[in-house]
Design a protein around this motif. Structure first.
Motif, PDB file in Angstrom:
ATOM      1  N   TYR A   1      39.680  51.580  55.948  1.00 59.42           N
ATOM      2  CA  TYR A   1      40.326  51.591  57.039  1.00 59.42           C
ATOM      3  C   TYR A   1      41.177  52.675  57.538  1.00 59.42           C
ATOM      4  CZ  TYR A   1      37.659  46.962  57.390  1.00 59.42           C
ATOM      5  OH  TYR A   1      36.730  46.111  57.679  1.00 59.42           O
TER       6      TYR A   1
ATOM      7  N   GLN B   1      44.625  53.419  60.181  1.00 62.14           N
ATOM      8  CA  GLN B   1      45.261  52.695  61.496  1.00 62.14           C
ATOM      9  C   GLN B   1      46.481  54.450  61.873  1.00 62.14           C
ATOM     10  OE1 GLN B   1      48.515  50.095  59.975  1.00 62.14           O
ATOM     11  NE2 GLN B   1      48.557  49.277  62.166  1.00 62.14           N
TER      12      GLN B   1
ATOM     13  N   GLY C   1      45.332  48.871  65.606  1.00 61.82           N
ATOM     14  CA  GLY C   1      44.610  48.005  64.718  1.00 61.82           C
ATOM     15  C   GLY C   1      44.044  49.053  63.966  1.00 61.82           C
ATOM     16  N   LEU C   2      43.094  48.323  62.731  1.00 66.43           N
ATOM     17  CA  LEU C   2      42.876  49.027  61.530  1.00 66.43           C
ATOM     18  C   LEU C   2      41.169  49.169  62.416  1.00 66.43           C
ATOM     19  CD1 LEU C   2      45.074  48.040  60.217  1.00 66.43           C
ATOM     20  CD2 LEU C   2      43.431  47.327  58.124  1.00 66.43           C
TER      21      LEU C   2
ATOM     22  N   PHE D   1      37.538  50.374  60.967  1.00 69.28           N
ATOM     23  CA  PHE D   1      36.413  50.464  59.858  1.00 69.28           C
ATOM     24  C   PHE D   1      35.769  52.119  59.492  1.00 69.28           C
ATOM     25  CE2 PHE D   1      32.907  49.666  57.128  1.00 69.28           C
ATOM     26  CZ  PHE D   1      32.180  50.347  57.326  1.00 69.28           C
TER      27      PHE D   1
END
Lengths: 116, 115
Positions: A36, A38, A43-44, A46
């Motif tokens: 992932y 960031q 947010g993270l 994929f």
């Protein structure tokens, strides 16, 4: 104990050069591995996953990762880095908690800094 | 299609106060998760839910409670906030792991400071 390790807190690379962000894991059974990314104050997101099959997995934004079972590693790579790739990268492994229910265990994260 | 939405984005609390963080997803995901992110420690799972009406403890559940009354919402509560709970909280959702090991989708986080 099942775990994920990212041995480098920070990786610095010049734009246009290849990059590698390292990840090693310890898990019982077949590993399900994820990367992932960031970006600041987000947010993270994929990037890619390895479940089974070809050891070289291709993902978003030109990233790929190489699964190596003997070395228990899942390193993230990109042939030519961009300044916009600068971000925090997390490796994660899925572990089963009961039946087919799983959860992700994350590494501590590696900051990638790409300089022009 | 908003994905995962977290409310509020920022909050400052005093020690001992209570609050609830709200997570909403519009992707019809079965699974939902609450994580906290602290410098140098990655993300740690607080609680998770595999379906409406069910919740389970993660790695660091102490001091937190959760509820999943509706499939699309997952609430995280702090009954009596402590400075050690100062962190960035992330909610995530995914399809069941049995359906192709789908990745988790994350919200943009709630930055919580406890004074």
């Amino acid at each position: 104990a099942q775990s994920v390790a990212q041995p480098e807190d920070q990786v610095n690379v010049a734009e246009g050069n290849p990059l590698t962000v390292k990840c090693t894991y310890s898990v019982s059974g077949n590993p399900y591995l994820f990367w992932y990314v960031q970006y600041p104050n987000r947010g993270l997101q994929f990037l890619l996953k390895y479940i089974t099959g070809d050891n070289l997995v291709k993902g978003s934004y030109g990233f790929e990762a190489e699964f190596n079972k003997s070395q228990t590693s899942f390193h993230l790579k990109k042939p030519s880095a961009l300044v916009s790739d600068s971000a925090l990268y997390f490796c994660a492994v899925r572990v089963l908690v009961s039946g087919n229910t799983g959860k992700l265990i994350f590494g501590q994260g590696t900051t990638l800094q790409v300089k022009p | 299609n908003a994905g995962v939405t977290q409310t509020p984005k920022f909050r400052v609390l005093k020690t001992g106060q209570s609050m609830t963080l709200l997570c909403a997803q519009d992707m019809n995901h079965e699974y939902m998760y609450w994580y906290r992110q602290d410098p140098g420690m990655g993300l740690r799972l607080i609680h998770y839910s595999v379906g409406e009406g069910t919740t389970a403890k993660g790695e660091v559940p102490d001091g937190y409670n959760v509820s999943r009354l509706k499939k699309q919402n997952f609430l995280l509560g702090l009954e009596s906030a402590a400075p050690s709970q100062t962190s960035v909280y992330f909610c995530a959702s995914s399809y069941r792991f049995g359906t192709g090991h789908q990745p988790q989708h994350f919200g943009d986080g709630t930055r919580l400071s406890i004074l």
